[in-house]
Write a protein that holds these residues in place. Sequence first.
Motif, PDB file in Angstrom:
ATOM      1  N   ASN A  28      12.059   6.317  -3.682  1.00 35.65           N
ATOM      2  CA  ASN A  28      11.017   5.854  -2.756  1.00 35.65           C
ATOM      3  C   ASN A  28      11.354   4.496  -2.150  1.00 35.65           C
ATOM      4  N   MET A  29      11.829   3.569  -2.978  1.00 31.13           N
ATOM      5  CA  MET A  29      12.134   2.226  -2.472  1.00 31.13           C
ATOM      6  C   MET A  29      13.320   2.253  -1.515  1.00 31.13           C
ATOM      7  N   LYS A  30      14.339   3.032  -1.827  1.00 32.41           N
ATOM      8  CA  LYS A  30      15.549   3.090  -1.010  1.00 32.41           C
ATOM      9  C   LYS A  30      15.311   3.914   0.251  1.00 32.41           C
ATOM     10  N   TYR A  31      14.742   5.094   0.100  1.00 23.75           N
ATOM     11  CA  TYR A  31      14.604   6.018   1.226  1.00 23.75           C
ATOM     12  C   TYR A  31      13.466   5.633   2.177  1.00 23.75           C
ATOM     13  N   PHE A  32      12.279   5.419   1.642  1.00 19.55           N
ATOM     14  CA  PHE A  32      11.122   5.158   2.494  1.00 19.55           C
ATOM     15  C   PHE A  32      11.003   3.695   2.906  1.00 19.55           C
ATOM     16  N   GLN A  33      11.319   2.789   1.987  1.00 18.37           N
ATOM     17  CA  GLN A  33      11.122   1.374   2.294  1.00 18.37           C
ATOM     18  C   GLN A  33      12.403   0.672   2.693  1.00 18.37           C
TER      19      GLN A  33
ATOM     20  N   GLY B 149      23.395   1.164 -11.981  1.00 16.43           N
ATOM     21  CA  GLY B 149      22.432   2.117 -12.525  1.00 16.43           C
ATOM     22  C   GLY B 149      21.508   2.664 -11.442  1.00 16.43           C
ATOM     23  N   LEU B 150      21.129   1.789 -10.509  1.00 20.24           N
ATOM     24  CA  LEU B 150      20.257   2.214  -9.412  1.00 20.24           C
ATOM     25  C   LEU B 150      20.964   3.198  -8.491  1.00 20.24           C
ATOM     26  N   LYS B 151      22.244   2.905  -8.198  1.00 21.08           N
ATOM     27  CA  LYS B 151      23.016   3.805  -7.328  1.00 21.08           C
ATOM     28  C   LYS B 151      23.135   5.181  -7.973  1.00 21.08           C
ATOM     29  N   ALA B 152      23.372   5.200  -9.272  1.00 20.08           N
ATOM     30  CA  ALA B 152      23.478   6.472  -9.994  1.00 20.08           C
ATOM     31  C   ALA B 152      22.132   7.206  -9.947  1.00 20.08           C
ATOM     32  N   SER B 153      21.024   6.486 -10.186  1.00 18.96           N
ATOM     33  CA  SER B 153      19.691   7.093 -10.149  1.00 18.96           C
ATOM     34  C   SER B 153      19.387   7.660  -8.757  1.00 18.96           C
ATOM     35  N   TYR B 154      19.729   6.898  -7.736  1.00 15.76           N
ATOM     36  CA  TYR B 154      19.467   7.352  -6.363  1.00 15.76           C
ATOM     37  C   TYR B 154      20.285   8.608  -6.056  1.00 15.76           C
ATOM     38  N   HIS B 155      21.545   8.580  -6.439  1.00 19.45           N
ATOM     39  CA  HIS B 155      22.435   9.720  -6.199  1.00 19.45           C
ATOM     40  C   HIS B 155      21.890  10.982  -6.891  1.00 19.45           C
ATOM     41  N   LEU B 156      21.501  10.834  -8.153  1.00 15.63           N
ATOM     42  CA  LEU B 156      20.930  11.969  -8.890  1.00 15.63           C
ATOM     43  C   LEU B 156      19.639  12.465  -8.231  1.00 15.63           C
TER      44      LEU B 156
ATOM     45  N   TYR C 170       0.845  -1.198   0.000  1.00 18.81           N
ATOM     46  CA  TYR C 170       0.000   0.000   0.000  1.00 18.81           C
ATOM     47  C   TYR C 170       0.883   1.252   0.000  1.00 18.81           C
ATOM     48  N   TRP C 171       1.856   1.308   0.890  1.00 15.85           N
ATOM     49  CA  TRP C 171       2.691   2.514   0.987  1.00 15.85           C
ATOM     50  C   TRP C 171       3.582   2.683  -0.237  1.00 15.85           C
ATOM     51  N   HIS C 172       4.022   1.583  -0.810  1.00 17.17           N
ATOM     52  CA  HIS C 172       4.796   1.667  -2.056  1.00 17.17           C
ATOM     53  C   HIS C 172       3.926   2.283  -3.159  1.00 17.17           C
ATOM     54  N   ILE C 173       2.721   1.770  -3.305  1.00 19.55           N
ATOM     55  CA  ILE C 173       1.776   2.263  -4.314  1.00 19.55           C
ATOM     56  C   ILE C 173       1.383   3.707  -4.005  1.00 19.55           C
ATOM     57  N   ARG C 174       1.113   3.990  -2.754  1.00 19.91           N
ATOM     58  CA  ARG C 174       0.666   5.324  -2.344  1.00 19.91           C
ATOM     59  C   ARG C 174       1.702   6.385  -2.710  1.00 19.91           C
TER      60      ARG C 174
END
Length: 180
Positions: A139-144, A161-168, A33-37
Amino acid sequence: MISEETLVLELKTKESQAKAFEVLVNTYKERLYWHIRRIVMNHDDADDVLQNTFIKVYRNINSFKGDSKLYSWLYRIATNESLTFLKQKSKKSGISSEELQQSLIDNLESDVYFEGSEIQLKLQKAIATLPEKQKLVFNMKYFQEMKYDEISEVLKTSVGGLKASYHLAVKKIEAFLKEG
């Protein structure tokens, strides 16, 4: 708590399917629910997407091969359902996805289910300005507090690629928060 393998087996067995599905829903409904929200921004929409997610899971459990964790598979379905929902909503409204995002953020302020402070609202506004992939990763890294390898399974993207996306995403959010 039964193991994931046992749960999947019970979900695929007619006799135990109903009970196993109840366990699945009770185990994952709040996190999903929180992921979707965080993607659709609205309580009622999140409830609808969550319901669609579980319907899709129920209908497709037999095609789950176990290549990834059940948890990752559920998140992938929830993510895809959320993004599809937003695309359909913007198409129905005749507005761009950017305009829809702005509308969702504007509505957050009047949402009775949003209990955030001013800074949380500002954070949500900052997140809404991110490109889709960066928003999902953040959202997945920070909140979840998901690990990069878990996010990688959900989004089918490399950890690098995910680390780069998160950093940006973090840099853009910091810049947004400093502006206001």
